[in-house]
Design a protein around this motif. Structure first.
Motif, short mmCIF file in Angstrom:
data_model
loop_
_atom_site.label_atom_id
_atom_site.label_comp_id
_atom_site.label_asym_id
_atom_site.label_seq_id
_atom_site.Cartn_x
_atom_site.Cartn_y
_atom_site.Cartn_z
N ALA A 178 -12.27 -4.52 13.34
CA ALA A 178 -11.32 -5.57 13.00
C ALA A 178 -10.47 -5.10 11.82
CB ALA A 178 -12.04 -6.88 12.64
N PRO A 179 -9.26 -5.65 11.68
CA PRO A 179 -8.43 -5.29 10.53
C PRO A 179 -8.84 -6.08 9.30
CG PRO A 179 -7.24 -6.81 11.94
CD PRO A 179 -8.55 -6.53 12.62
N TYR A 180 -8.94 -5.40 8.17
CA TYR A 180 -9.32 -6.03 6.91
C TYR A 180 -8.30 -5.68 5.83
CZ TYR A 180 -13.90 -7.15 8.89
OH TYR A 180 -14.91 -7.65 9.67
N TYR A 181 -8.26 -6.55 4.83
CA TYR A 181 -7.32 -6.39 3.71
C TYR A 181 -8.06 -6.59 2.40
CZ TYR A 181 -3.71 -7.82 0.35
OH TYR A 181 -2.92 -7.94 -0.77
N LEU A 231 5.83 -5.59 6.39
CA LEU A 231 6.70 -6.38 5.52
C LEU A 231 6.64 -5.92 4.06
CD1 LEU A 231 5.83 -9.95 6.91
CD2 LEU A 231 7.69 -8.42 7.61
N MET A 232 5.75 -4.98 3.77
CA MET A 232 5.54 -4.52 2.40
C MET A 232 6.35 -3.26 2.11
SD MET A 232 3.14 -6.75 1.61
CE MET A 232 1.74 -7.66 2.31
N ALA A 233 6.69 -3.07 0.84
CA ALA A 233 7.32 -1.82 0.42
C ALA A 233 6.34 -0.67 0.66
CB ALA A 233 7.71 -1.89 -1.05
N ARG A 234 6.87 0.45 1.12
CA ARG A 234 6.01 1.59 1.48
C ARG A 234 5.12 2.02 0.30
NH1 ARG A 234 4.93 1.73 6.42
NH2 ARG A 234 5.12 -0.46 5.86
N LYS A 235 5.67 2.03 -0.91
CA LYS A 235 4.91 2.52 -2.07
C LYS A 235 3.79 1.57 -2.47
CE LYS A 235 8.07 0.44 -5.44
NZ LYS A 235 7.11 -0.56 -5.92
N ASP A 236 3.79 0.35 -1.95
CA ASP A 236 2.82 -0.67 -2.36
C ASP A 236 1.61 -0.77 -1.44
OD1 ASP A 236 4.31 -1.37 -4.58
OD2 ASP A 236 5.35 -3.01 -3.56
N ILE A 237 1.56 0.02 -0.36
CA ILE A 237 0.48 -0.13 0.61
C ILE A 237 -0.29 1.18 0.80
CG2 ILE A 237 1.66 -1.98 1.86
CD1 ILE A 237 2.41 0.10 4.01
N CYS A 238 -1.52 1.03 1.24
CA CYS A 238 -2.31 2.20 1.64
C CYS A 238 -3.34 1.74 2.66
CB CYS A 238 -3.00 2.85 0.44
SG CYS A 238 -4.41 1.93 -0.22
N ASN A 242 -2.71 -12.42 10.65
CA ASN A 242 -2.26 -13.02 9.38
C ASN A 242 -0.93 -12.37 9.01
OD1 ASN A 242 -1.79 -13.82 6.74
ND2 ASN A 242 -3.94 -13.70 6.14
N ARG A 243 0.15 -12.97 9.43
CA ARG A 243 1.47 -12.35 9.26
C ARG A 243 1.89 -12.26 7.80
NH1 ARG A 243 1.54 -8.99 12.98
NH2 ARG A 243 1.12 -9.87 15.02
N ALA A 244 1.33 -13.08 6.93
CA ALA A 244 1.67 -12.99 5.51
C ALA A 244 1.22 -11.66 4.92
CB ALA A 244 1.02 -14.14 4.74
N LEU A 245 0.23 -11.02 5.57
CA LEU A 245 -0.28 -9.75 5.08
C LEU A 245 0.06 -8.60 6.02
CD1 LEU A 245 -3.78 -10.91 3.77
CD2 LEU A 245 -1.73 -10.39 2.43
#
Length: 271
Positions: free
Chosen positions: A243-246, A140-147, A133-136
């Motif tokens: 599997a990868p999850y979001y 592509l995300m700012a570093r401070k916005d992900i974990c 799922n390339r949208a997620l």
């Protein structure tokens, strides 16, 4: 037993008066409130989250991880210090779940939270190709916005003896403990408490997007309480079939059952 009887009374009363009138809705709402208070208070009677905010507590984290990931699962090499530490720990937040009656720690989890360009999530470094799922795509995300939620570990003494060798048990699929029959009802919540601790850390730090590599059956068990992860790629072989999850705040809050929503709220306050 008393809680079960009370719940049964309210369920029977709701069926008698019906759900579509004012009294029925009042009874249903009161029943849900009692259930919510019970779940959260039962968890907090035996377990408490502890933010690993100093070197002594972080040493407890790394020792639990060594026992689980090195000694038991053999995912990593054992070492003389009996501490499992990797390159992501320098920009991670760690939490422990403490068993109040014994003061022992019943599990640990971390969120890896990059702060600078060049700092990656484990899923970016080792499993990026598994994300379809390339949208997620986290790159592509700012570093401070992900974990990333990772290194969830539950030591053997907080799992049922007959389940000690069950595949997946050390990382939260099975996580019961047999100190007493009363406490036994609470210990299936250890993994839930750890995921809530991770969620609490992410929410308190305004992190928008969270990722995790986990077994599909653990994702299914989390959905039972309303933690609905979105699978964003196929199952791959990464320390077993994972599997990868979001998940984000909207996905988390929109599906949680009332009792566990209150448990998350109370746990956030403690953190």
């Amino acid at each position: 037993m008393k809680q079960v009887k009370q719940r049964s009374f309210f369920e029977q009363a709701s069926r008698i008066v019906g759900k579509n009138n004012k009294l029925g809705k009042l009874l249903a709402g009161y029943s849900k409130l009692r259930e919510a208070n019970y779940i959260s208070s039962h968890f907090s009677s035996y377990l408490s989250p502890v933010l690993a905010s100093n070197d002594e507590l972080r040493k407890e984290v790394f020792n639990i991880r060594h026992r689980v990931y090195c000694e038991e699962l053999k995912f990593e090499e054992e070492n003389a210090e009996q501490l499992e530490i990797d390159e992501f720990d320098s920009f991670s937040m760690h939490c422990l779940i403490q068993h109040l009656n014994s003061d022992k720690f019943a599990g640990t989890v971390r969120i890896v939270r990059p702060q600078e360009e060049g700092q990656q999530l484990p899923i970016e470094k080792y499993c990026l190709n598994s994300i379809t799922n390339r949208a997620l795509d986290p790159t592509l995300m700012a570093r401070k916005d992900i974990c990333e939620v990772s290194r969830l570990a539950v030591p053997k003494e907080f799992r049922r003896r007959q389940m000690d060798n069950f595949e997946g048990a050390p990382t939260g699929v099975i996580n019961q403990q047999t100190y007493s029959e009363t406490e036994l009802r609470c210990f299936p919540f250890i993994a839930v408490g750890l995921y809530f601790a991770a969620a609490g850390m992410a929410l308190e730090n305004n992190i928008k997007h969270a990722y995790v590599m986990m077994e599909p059956r653990l994702a299914r068990s989390m959905s039972f309480v309303g933690i609905r992860f979105e699978q964003i790629g196929p199952v791959v072989d990464y320390h077993g079939k994972r599997a990868p999850y979001y998940i984000n705040q909207k996905l988390l809050s929109s599906n949680l059952k009332p009792g566990f929503a209150k448990m998350l709220s109370d746990l956030r306050r403690k953190l």
